[in-house]
Design an enzyme around this catalytic site. Sequence first.
Site, PDB file in Angstrom:
ATOM      1  N   LYS B 191     -10.884 -13.347   7.136  1.00 15.29           N
ATOM      2  CA  LYS B 191     -10.719 -14.342   6.084  1.00 15.29           C
ATOM      3  C   LYS B 191      -9.261 -14.418   5.664  1.00 15.29           C
ATOM      4  O   LYS B 191      -8.715 -13.467   5.109  1.00 15.29           O
ATOM      5  CB  LYS B 191     -11.547 -14.010   4.844  1.00 15.29           C
ATOM      6  CG  LYS B 191     -11.535 -15.169   3.839  1.00 15.29           C
ATOM      7  CD  LYS B 191     -11.979 -14.758   2.458  1.00 15.29           C
ATOM      8  CE  LYS B 191     -10.861 -14.227   1.598  1.00 15.29           C
ATOM      9  NZ  LYS B 191      -9.878 -15.241   1.168  1.00 15.29           N
ATOM     10  N   SER B 244      -3.993  -6.699  -3.068  1.00 17.99           N
ATOM     11  CA  SER B 244      -3.661  -5.978  -4.293  1.00 17.99           C
ATOM     12  C   SER B 244      -4.407  -4.644  -4.367  1.00 17.99           C
ATOM     13  O   SER B 244      -5.477  -4.470  -3.793  1.00 17.99           O
ATOM     14  CB  SER B 244      -4.030  -6.820  -5.514  1.00 17.99           C
ATOM     15  OG  SER B 244      -5.431  -6.848  -5.668  1.00 17.99           O
ATOM     16  N   GLY B 248      -8.275  -3.619  -3.605  1.00 12.29           N
ATOM     17  CA  GLY B 248      -8.459  -2.493  -2.692  1.00 12.29           C
ATOM     18  C   GLY B 248      -9.409  -1.453  -3.265  1.00 12.29           C
ATOM     19  O   GLY B 248     -10.275  -0.919  -2.570  1.00 12.29           O
ATOM     20  N   GLU B 265      -4.202  -1.680   2.871  1.00  9.22           N
ATOM     21  CA  GLU B 265      -2.745  -1.755   2.751  1.00  9.22           C
ATOM     22  C   GLU B 265      -2.482  -2.527   1.478  1.00  9.22           C
ATOM     23  O   GLU B 265      -2.707  -3.730   1.426  1.00  9.22           O
ATOM     24  CB  GLU B 265      -2.170  -2.437   4.003  1.00  9.22           C
ATOM     25  CG  GLU B 265      -0.730  -2.095   4.255  1.00  9.22           C
ATOM     26  CD  GLU B 265       0.186  -2.991   3.481  1.00  9.22           C
ATOM     27  OE1 GLU B 265       0.540  -2.613   2.349  1.00  9.22           O
ATOM     28  OE2 GLU B 265       0.529  -4.065   3.984  1.00  9.22           O
ATOM     29  N   CYS B 299       4.787  -6.513  -0.186  1.00 11.79           N
ATOM     30  CA  CYS B 299       4.221  -5.317  -0.817  1.00 11.79           C
ATOM     31  C   CYS B 299       5.197  -4.151  -0.761  1.00 11.79           C
ATOM     32  O   CYS B 299       5.184  -3.289  -1.623  1.00 11.79           O
ATOM     33  CB  CYS B 299       2.898  -4.952  -0.174  1.00 11.79           C
ATOM     34  SG  CYS B 299       2.955  -5.021   1.613  1.00 11.79           S
ATOM     35  N   GLU B 396       3.742  -4.007 -10.123  1.00 11.56           N
ATOM     36  CA  GLU B 396       4.204  -4.826  -9.014  1.00 11.56           C
ATOM     37  C   GLU B 396       4.318  -6.277  -9.496  1.00 11.56           C
ATOM     38  O   GLU B 396       3.337  -6.869  -9.943  1.00 11.56           O
ATOM     39  CB  GLU B 396       3.195  -4.726  -7.865  1.00 11.56           C
ATOM     40  CG  GLU B 396       3.685  -5.385  -6.599  1.00 11.56           C
ATOM     41  CD  GLU B 396       2.713  -5.179  -5.440  1.00 11.56           C
ATOM     42  OE1 GLU B 396       1.499  -5.190  -5.670  1.00 11.56           O
ATOM     43  OE2 GLU B 396       3.196  -5.033  -4.302  1.00 11.56           O
TER      44      GLU B 396
END
Lengths: 286, 520
Positions: B191, B244, B248, B265, B299, B396
């Site tokens: 996706k 994110s 995750g 990741e 990231c 972040e």
Amino acid sequence: MARIDVKKTYKLYVGGQFPRSESGRSYVVNGADGTFLANAALASRKDARDAVQAARKAFDGWSARTAYNRGQVIYRIAEVLEGRRAQFVAELRASEGLTAADADTYVDAAVDRLVWYAGWADKVTQVVGNANPVAGPYFNLSSPEPSGVVAVVAPTGPLLGLVSVVAPVIVTGNTCVVVASEAHPLTAITLGEVMATSDLPGGVVNVLTGSVAEVAPWLASHMDVNGIDLTGVADAGLAADLEVAAADNLKRVRRPAGRTDWLAEPGIDRMTDWLETKTVWHPVGI
Amino acid sequence: MVKVPEKAGAFFEYAPAPESRSVVDIKPSYGLFIDGEFVDGNGAGFKTISPATEEVLAEVSEADEADVDRAVKAARRAQTRVWGPMPGSERAKYLFRIARIIQERGRELAVLESLDNGKPIREARDVDIPIVAAHFFYYAGWADKLSWAGLGPDPKPLGVAGQVIPWNFPLLMLAWKVAPALAAGNTVVLKPAETTPLTALLFAEICQQADLPPGVVNILTGAGDTGRAVVSHAGVDKVAFTGSTEVGKAIARAVAGTSKKVTLELGGKAANIVFDDAPVDQAVEGIVNGIFFNQGHVCCAGSRLLVQESVADEVLERLKRRMATLRVGDPLDKNTDVGAINSAEQLARIRELSDVGEAEGAGRWSPECELPSNGFWFPPTIFTGVTQAHRIAREEIFGPVLSVLTFRTPAEAVEKANNTPYGLSAGVWTDKGSRILWMANQLRAGVVWANTFNKFDPTSPFGGYKESGYGREGGLPGLAAYLAPTSHLATTPATSQATSQSTAESTAESTSESTGRASS
């Protein structure tokens, strides 16, 4: 008149010391024949946290040791365990009702397992590390590093099972908090005595005895624990709950083992589960 | 006070240098790619826009649970009947074909990526697409060499991989996921991100051009619900996610108690550490590349600059001078350095955190730059006087915003760099070799760039420590993430799903090694 035995008080093994549970609680451990063996400490949430703190404190020093040195220390544990074979054979027979021959087999295998892992200390990097030929003028090297503090729920096998889950965690530089087999906790504490006299720095291995269902959730949700090994969690529902809790800080999780032949030679996955790959780049030039 | 030129234009005048859009043929609407064909999805459908202009590029289908089920079943069929049994040497040739077609259609992919994502064409053309092709080439060569991967004599694929990827490097993240999965003999249901589906759909066409057997690659467009359905589908054996940390963690919870393998990741808050002996101009280039590459939608972006106190003023002055030359604007202009923010939602997030940075007392600075009136834009920004407690030093931002902190000793730099729940990447700038190696040892991060930053290569593993996720993509570890070892298996999984339909036969042999002696 027959001499009266001096019986041992079994406590926890935390930060290189043998404290009682701060809760003051204990539970009765019976032998295979149903007779009373000892009162084991019933570890609490606070004990679990103290153990994590001790493991974290030990991590920087232990992970900074050379691989050679860690191998020597693990080998030293094997040496000291070998010297106390008779004691462990007696304990296994009393707690599990093993025959003398079977108890011998497991103690021998536990010593040999430690020797096997000791040898891995300075080889695992060479087996799983890589020099990467990137498409550019760069030096690029990947090497494994320990994940940090690992919580371990030990399997039922009180000696070989325990050694087989703890040695691969610490040999690469991790430190750990082990919840010993609930049914057979005493051998784990005696093994703590072996580790305490084997040049293993205090805090590298911390042993809690008590209820897995009570203590493991605090370790699974602890934000300063980096991984959790659910090998000894027999209840699938509890294992799933622990894995959910572990997601709070994305702990590395090893799911419960099915039937395991602890006498068989292991693979390297019990080491690599608790290793991070670090990749370092640097330009090449004059 | 640092002197900075008023306007970039004061240095250089540039004529427009637009890349032509004519190479791309965007259809008015796209279906889902299931079992080798484009089909309509059951969901409502949504529009994908150009973030630089807010122009609608296409209508895209939205996959619901039934669509996901159809795709997973197609992937399973393809895995058990075609792709799994196929000799690795043949799988390799399909992957080489795909790599070649990506090269052949590279310009088209780069323009489409730039349009849908907002990234500068220069980066899509010179970074994203070449590395995409390189990934397929690299993993193609592994397909018939799996017995050399250090996972035993005959490692097995895991089965069906459910993959969910982000919007910052749409096609590159697809390549990182699809190439190793296919090389190892898995099939995939992927996706793409809601805001950047177009290059994944063009990739589906490339799979058709390559005659890839139907069902080996399935592409399902949609938003969070579609992603959840992919990840939690019982027929998925492996979940790979990039995005994110929050999502995750939700995925880690969703797979708890199953036998699904997972690679995550996730986010980062990388420290880019500049010592007083670093070559300053190179370091400044590295800082700029670290945080303004891809609008900071990276990231592993070097979003915290840790500069040694003795050179902080000089580094900041040169950094500001360099930032004043950055060209922000039309992503399709070949001279553009910083493109559009990917979405209104992301722009709002960047604005919010930047406002928090100001409110918490940090000093905000951006070069003068004219931003286009349509689309989503944010100027390159630095915050000085940032402390570790500031939210802009901890969270972040995922935008072109740099937080600047200082340090005195190497130990202090390490302490600050590691003081984060993340651990994805880090940068070190110094001329002293022994210090580089010492720092590299101390930094708890999966990738350490020394005297460089934001370099990627298919042979080089990428992934984080701590809350930046687990598992690696790229290199040998990236291949191992899609394989089950066949030797040294001393234990059998407690849950039966581990030997999923597809691999049940092949793993039966290895799991029978366990004789089930369960006591000490």
